[in-house]
Write an enzyme that holds these catalytic residues in place. Structure first.
Site, PDB file in Angstrom:
ATOM      1  N   TRP A 222      36.159  11.696 -51.676  1.00  0.00           N
ATOM      2  CA  TRP A 222      36.655  12.807 -50.858  1.00  0.00           C
ATOM      3  C   TRP A 222      37.606  12.167 -49.861  1.00  0.00           C
ATOM      4  CZ3 TRP A 222      36.192  18.057 -50.891  1.00  0.00           C
ATOM      5  CH2 TRP A 222      36.621  18.732 -49.753  1.00  0.00           C
TER       6      TRP A 222
ATOM      7  N   HIS B  68      28.041  48.758 -21.451  1.00  0.00           N
ATOM      8  CA  HIS B  68      28.954  49.783 -21.958  1.00  0.00           C
ATOM      9  C   HIS B  68      28.538  50.271 -23.340  1.00  0.00           C
ATOM     10  CE1 HIS B  68      31.808  49.168 -18.656  1.00  0.00           C
ATOM     11  NE2 HIS B  68      31.475  47.896 -18.750  1.00  0.00           N
TER      12      HIS B  68
ATOM     13  N   LYS C  83      25.450  34.634 -39.281  1.00  0.00           N
ATOM     14  CA  LYS C  83      24.528  33.929 -40.161  1.00  0.00           C
ATOM     15  C   LYS C  83      23.299  34.784 -40.449  1.00  0.00           C
ATOM     16  CE  LYS C  83      26.726  31.517 -41.435  1.00  0.00           C
ATOM     17  NZ  LYS C  83      28.017  31.429 -40.808  1.00  0.00           N
TER      18      LYS C  83
ATOM     19  N   GLU D 231      28.933  33.759 -34.296  1.00  0.00           N
ATOM     20  CA  GLU D 231      28.602  32.981 -35.486  1.00  0.00           C
ATOM     21  C   GLU D 231      27.110  33.066 -35.809  1.00  0.00           C
ATOM     22  OE1 GLU D 231      28.901  30.449 -38.810  1.00  0.00           O
ATOM     23  OE2 GLU D 231      30.256  31.853 -37.783  1.00  0.00           O
TER      24      GLU D 231
ATOM     25  N   CYS E 175      31.718  10.887 -49.718  1.00  0.00           N
ATOM     26  CA  CYS E 175      31.980  10.327 -51.032  1.00  0.00           C
ATOM     27  C   CYS E 175      30.659   9.971 -51.700  1.00  0.00           C
ATOM     28  CB  CYS E 175      32.855   9.083 -50.925  1.00  0.00           C
ATOM     29  SG  CYS E 175      34.426   9.367 -50.074  1.00  0.00           S
TER      30      CYS E 175
ATOM     31  N   ASN F 235      31.691   4.785 -48.657  1.00  0.00           N
ATOM     32  CA  ASN F 235      31.564   6.160 -48.166  1.00  0.00           C
ATOM     33  C   ASN F 235      31.673   6.100 -46.655  1.00  0.00           C
ATOM     34  OD1 ASN F 235      30.833   8.781 -47.523  1.00  0.00           O
ATOM     35  ND2 ASN F 235      28.656   8.455 -47.902  1.00  0.00           N
ATOM     36  N   GLY F 236      32.591   6.869 -46.064  1.00  0.00           N
ATOM     37  CA  GLY F 236      32.714   6.893 -44.614  1.00  0.00           C
ATOM     38  C   GLY F 236      34.078   6.446 -44.147  1.00  0.00           C
TER      39      GLY F 236
ATOM     40  N   LYS G  46      31.697  32.441 -51.745  1.00  0.00           N
ATOM     41  CA  LYS G  46      32.028  31.315 -50.882  1.00  0.00           C
ATOM     42  C   LYS G  46      33.477  31.371 -50.424  1.00  0.00           C
ATOM     43  CE  LYS G  46      31.110  27.462 -48.795  1.00  0.00           C
ATOM     44  NZ  LYS G  46      30.263  27.511 -47.602  1.00  0.00           N
TER      45      LYS G  46
ATOM     46  N   ARG H 120      29.614  15.464 -53.815  1.00  0.00           N
ATOM     47  CA  ARG H 120      29.922  14.702 -52.602  1.00  0.00           C
ATOM     48  C   ARG H 120      31.407  14.373 -52.484  1.00  0.00           C
ATOM     49  NH1 ARG H 120      25.735  12.571 -49.848  1.00  0.00           N
ATOM     50  NH2 ARG H 120      27.132  11.034 -48.954  1.00  0.00           N
TER      51      ARG H 120
ATOM     52  N   GLU I 111      24.242  37.607 -42.805  1.00  0.00           N
ATOM     53  CA  GLU I 111      24.595  37.152 -44.149  1.00  0.00           C
ATOM     54  C   GLU I 111      23.377  36.862 -45.015  1.00  0.00           C
ATOM     55  OE1 GLU I 111      28.760  34.711 -44.002  1.00  0.00           O
ATOM     56  OE2 GLU I 111      27.046  33.776 -43.005  1.00  0.00           O
TER      57      GLU I 111
END
Length: 610
Positions: free
Chosen positions: A76, A506, A487, A483, A2, A102-103, A605, A27, A490
């Site tokens: 948020w 193989h 990255k 992953e 937040c 916030n939190g 995105k 945020r 990308e």
């Protein structure tokens, strides 16, 4: 996640606060609000949705919201639905004390019950509101002392700012793991969750350290430890331009978001590991079904698919429930066999990924229960599923997912441990250890980011011109390799492949020579010996091995050319750590090649088309 902004000084501050919130909108953006002190009382306005709605609400109020001391917030949501009642700022029963936070407050339910019994009138479903009532409970003419006493009773990770109509010339903030900064102007002061909120007004900044309380007034600031000891803080002059300010001082959004991963995992995990159990709250699917279902099927795309792979291993290992996983775009055309005994988990950061949504709808049509794992409240996935678990990663602007990946993996761990609880497949003592280590991971991530930055930079500088990378791993290490390789592809555009290490013979072994960097995930696990054998085969072909290993694992150092160590934790939890050096490796290679990592070519995105 937040956004917080506060002002105290001589100016009418409504527009200052709105401007600060606009710069913090990244945020949190499901609701917002302002509270201002004027003539001994507090005026408040809330709005659901993005900041345009708050601007409209302020305009519709014909300017009645005025004052020279105030606080603002962009939310948020974590606790409670997205409603005006749950938007910040929150107030105590009298309306004299207002706070923004916030939190997460982990012990909010016990505090709420106690304060309610003492007469507090709660008007929201949030954990944050308890802070307003708690500060008011301790208030006896000194807001600083009231905040200090309230801080001593709170558990969790948070930053909050409090103000009182009875002390209009002061704002008091407290920090526990979430960011808080002070801006010092000429006869005025600001307090915020991030420097961009007030950078247009002052570049003189004081950083609030973890575990500190700060009071700001037009005359400046006063820092205190929780026991009331006066602290001294240096003033820093910030030289960022506006673009750098939005990035929090980092050179790109991607790097900023990599460094936000400790907070993202903390936000995802904190209040969901309660004592000796996982509590996911009311996710929309009851424990009775979770305890008797036949199997789990995971559907996802891209980075979310890799998070799902970690989830498959964790669910099967801990709960002994069989798991299938499929790429969503393939699953929907498989004519899959599903029925009412199956749980289908659809993972999508945005909650709008077209193929994942289609797979989830197909699963529901065939009678399966569907659980969405997403980062966005109100997204289509939340409407198409029977239940939802939110990742709480906050807004991610960089196209290449980083903090959303670790938050998705954290949710999959929570689901796996919840199922282990319900199925009784892990000893209580082992569960308690796993809960403890999961809660400790944010601290490990923060330490790791500092530890590996320079070693990874050096490796990236050496291999930035490589024509091909191979990534190798086994078990959960394979998920990390997939992953990490994604990255690198990308954002650096280097051809890269990721393989199960046992499959290397193989075919992929034919690609290796002395100019080939091979990235191996060799963290502690039951298959580490097998991975080391594969590394020996790679080095026998002259390739250069870059290994990610568990700290103190000397046997990996004997087999690799470069070793990047990650903190020790349960081996099934290590993907949350092992992926971070690979994110940084991709990042620094791409930057060394002069590329725009935030907006890589041809990528979006959110993929909302098939």
């Amino acid at each position: 996640m937040c956004g917080i902004i506060g002002y105290v000084g001589p100016r009418e501050c409504r527009e200052l606060l709105l401007g600060g919130l606009r710069r913090l909108e990244y945020r949190g953006y499901d609701s917002a609000g302002l509270s201002l002190i004027s003539n001994g009382s507090v005026g408040t306005i809330h709005a659901v949705g993005n900041l345009d709605n708050l601007y409209a609400a302020v305009t519709a109020g014909n300017g009645h919201l005025r004052g020279s001391t105030g606080i603002g917030h962009t939310r948020w949501a974590t606790h409670g639905r997205v409603t005006e009642e749950n938007a910040h700022p929150h107030r105590d029963t009298s309306g004299r004390v207002h706070i923004v936070l916030n939190g997460i407050v982990e012990n909010w339910t016990e505090l709420r019950d106690r304060l309610h019994a003492e007469g507090a009138d709660f008007t929201s479903d949030t954990d944050a509101e308890v802070v307003a009532h708690l500060v008011a409970h301790h208030l006896n003419g000194d807001l600083v002392e009231a905040v200090r006493r309230a801080y001593a009773e709170l558990r969790g990770h948070y930053a909050f700012v409090a103000m009182s109509a009875d002390e209009p010339g002061v704002l008091v903030g407290a920090r526990k793991e979430c960011p808080l900064v002070v801006g010092l102007g000429d006869g005025e002061s600001f307090i915020a969750s991030a420097i961009p909120a007030f950078l247009a007004e002052t570049r003189r900044v004081q950083l609030v350290e973890d575990g500190e309380i700060v009071a700001v007034s037009p005359q400046g600031s006063r820092f205190l430890s929780p026991d009331g000891t006066r602290l001294e803080r240096d003033v820093h002059v910030i030289e960022w331009d506006d673009d750098a300010a939005e990035k929090g001082g980092y050179e790109t959004f991607m790097l900023k978001e990599i460094h936000e991963q400790a907070d993202a995992v903390a936000g995802t995990v904190a209040d969901r590991v309660v004592g000796d159990r996982v509590d996911l709250g009311d996710i929309g699917i009851d424990d009775d079904f979770l305890g008797r279902m036949r199997r789990v099927v995971i559907v996802a795309c891209g980075t979310s698919y890799h998070a799902g792979l970690v989830g498959r291993y964790a669910i099967e290992w801990w709960s002994r429930v069989p798991v299938e996983i499929d790429i969503a775009s393939e699953f929907r055309y498989r004519n899959p066999v599903l029925d009412e005994r199956d749980l289908v988990i659809g993972i999508s950061q945005s909650g709008e990924t077209a193929d994942t949504l289609a797979a989830m709808r197909l699963a529901r049509e065939r009678g399966a229960k569907v659980l969405a794992v997403t980062n966005v409240m109100g997204s289509q996935a939340t409407r198409d599923a029977d239940g939802v678990v939110f990742t709480r990663a906050g807004l991610e602007i960089g196209v290449a997912a980083t903090k959303t990946f670790v938050s998705q993996v954290a949710v999959m761990y929570l689901i796996a441990l919840k199922l282990a609880q319900l199925h009784g497949t892990v000893e209580p003592s082992a569960l308690r250890r796993l809960y403890r280590e999961l809660r400790d991971l944010p601290n490990s991530i923060a330490a790791l980011l500092e530890q590996v930055d320079q070693p990874v930079r050096r490796i990236a500088a050496r291999w930035k011109d490589a024509g091909f990378f191979l990534y190798l791993g086994r078990h959960v290490g394979l998920s990390v390799c997939l992953e990490g390789a994604l990255k690198l592809k990308e954002i650096s555009y280097i051809p890269t492949d990721a393989y199960a290490a046992g499959e290397m013979k193989h075919g992929p072994i034919a690609l290796l020579d002395e100019n080939t960097p091979v990235v191996c995930v060799a963290t502690d696990s039951p298959v580490l010996d097998k991975v080391l054998s594969n590394i020996a085969e790679v080095r026998a072909r002259g390739a250069h091995v870059i290994a990610v290993a568990t700290g103190g694992s000397d046997q990996v150092a004997d087999h690799a050319d470069d070793v990047v160590e990650v903190p020790r934790t349960d081996w099934l939890l290590q993907p949350l750590l092992a992926v971070i050096p690979l994110q940084l490796l991709a990042y620094y290679i791409a930057r060394a090649r002069g590329l725009n990592v935030d907006q890589p070519r041809n990528l979006a995105k959110t993929v909302t088309v098939e």
